[in-house]
Motif scaffolding. Structure first.
Motif, mmCIF file in Angstrom:
data_model
loop_
_atom_site.group_PDB
_atom_site.id
_atom_site.type_symbol
_atom_site.label_atom_id
_atom_site.label_comp_id
_atom_site.label_asym_id
_atom_site.label_seq_id
_atom_site.Cartn_x
_atom_site.Cartn_y
_atom_site.Cartn_z
ATOM 1 N N ILE A 151 0.886 -1.163 0.000
ATOM 2 C CA ILE A 151 0.000 0.000 0.000
ATOM 3 C C ILE A 151 0.919 1.206 0.000
ATOM 4 N N ARG A 152 0.882 1.967 -1.073
ATOM 5 C CA ARG A 152 1.832 3.072 -1.217
ATOM 6 C C ARG A 152 1.106 4.364 -1.495
ATOM 7 N N ASP A 153 1.670 5.445 -0.982
ATOM 8 C CA ASP A 153 1.095 6.755 -1.309
ATOM 9 C C ASP A 153 2.207 7.747 -1.605
ATOM 10 N N GLY A 159 7.216 10.507 8.786
ATOM 11 C CA GLY A 159 8.094 11.422 9.517
ATOM 12 C C GLY A 159 8.506 10.853 10.864
ATOM 13 N N GLY A 160 8.626 9.528 10.943
ATOM 14 C CA GLY A 160 9.056 8.892 12.181
ATOM 15 C C GLY A 160 8.054 9.025 13.318
ATOM 16 N N PHE A 183 7.020 -0.956 7.457
ATOM 17 C CA PHE A 183 6.615 0.395 7.067
ATOM 18 C C PHE A 183 7.862 1.120 6.592
ATOM 19 N N GLY A 184 7.728 1.916 5.573
ATOM 20 C CA GLY A 184 8.906 2.671 5.138
ATOM 21 C C GLY A 184 8.529 3.683 4.085
ATOM 22 N N GLY A 190 6.357 9.560 0.120
ATOM 23 C CA GLY A 190 5.261 9.097 0.968
ATOM 24 C C GLY A 190 5.599 7.852 1.751
ATOM 25 N N THR A 191 4.595 7.005 1.905
ATOM 26 C CA THR A 191 4.718 5.845 2.777
ATOM 27 C C THR A 191 4.443 4.567 1.996
ATOM 28 N N GLU A 192 5.123 3.506 2.380
ATOM 29 C CA GLU A 192 4.814 2.192 1.838
ATOM 30 C C GLU A 192 4.619 1.219 2.993
ATOM 31 N N VAL A 193 3.497 0.536 2.981
ATOM 32 C CA VAL A 193 3.267 -0.554 3.929
ATOM 33 C C VAL A 193 3.395 -1.846 3.133
#
Ligand SMILES: Nc1ncnc2c1ncn2[C@@H]1O[C@H](COP(=O)(O)OP(=O)(O)O)[C@@H](O)[C@H]1O
Ligand SMILES: [Mg+2]
Length: 205
Positions: A151-153, A159-160, A183-184, A190-193
């Motif tokens: 799941i990516r955005d 931001g930790g 998570f990264g 953005g974010t990737e789960v």
């Protein structure tokens, strides 16, 4: 066992919300309408506002009940349920794409449920926190017998930020089904789960 107990509990809460609270609110709605029809004009306006508020609350309850009970997953199967999630989170200003490979190794029902729940929480976080314009649900086989959910955005990233209940819940679910969760930062910023589940096909290979 833990997973199915959790799911049974969610079904119960969903049913009670939908049936009991839903019915009570529907009754309130009817009472308000009845009163509004007979009230003097000045009061009528206020009663109609109360009706609106009640109707909003009824919609909210139904939405919560739907989320608690992934009927879609049972009815449609995983691929269609994920597509429906993408559609649900696509709103003006945010496009959620889905890319779901065909011919993936089969998942057992518990793993499917975990995967669906994690996708749901990841998308909820994305909608709440990311300020993204683009997001993607990807389901693929990354290696023999491994099914990978991404799941990516393209939003602002975590931001930790410290993990809350949502992320902890995702970790617990992954742990219970022996999947790997991370998570990264993603390929679009953005974010990737990322969730990787080893299927039967993988563990015997
Ligand atoms: N896709 C995302 N984009 C930006 N920030 C995120 C994203 N997902 C999670 N976060 C950050 O991680 C935090 C913890 O998430 P979570 O554990 O689900 O708790 P909650 O959603 O209740 O705040 C969020 O408050 C947010 O700051
Ligand atoms: Mg959350």
């Amino acid at each position: 066992r833990i997973l199915s107990a959790q799911e049974a509990e969610r079904q119960r809460v969903a049913r009670e919300l939908h049936d009991e609270v839903g019915q009570t609110l529907t009754a309130v709605l009817l009472q308000l309408k009845h009163a509004a029809d007979r009230a003097p004009a000045a009061l009528g306006e206020e009663l109609r506002l109360a009706q609106e508020t009640t109707r909003g609350s009824l919609d909210e309850i139904r939405r919560i009940a739907r989320r608690l009970r992934p009927g879609l997953l049972e009815e449609l199967g995983l691929a269609s349920a994920l597509r429906a999630l993408a559609a649900e989170f696509t709103v003006p200003g945010l496009a959620v794409r889905h890319r779901i490979d065909r011919g993936l190794p089969p998942l057992d029902p518990d793993s499917e449920l975990v995967l669906y729940r994690i996708a749901q929480e990841a998308l909820t976080n994305m909608a709440r926190h990311a300020a993204a314009t683009q997001a993607e649900i990807r389901l693929r086989s990354s290696a023999a017998g491994i099914v990978e959910l991404l799941i990516r955005d393209n939003g602002k990233g975590t931001g930790g930020a410290p993990e809350g209940n949502g992320m902890r819940g995702m970790r617990e679910r992954a742990l219970l089904t022996g999947a790997e969760l991370s998570f990264g930062a993603g390929p679009y910023g953005g974010t990737e789960v990322r969730l990787a589940i080893t299927t039967m096909a993988g563990s015997t290979a």
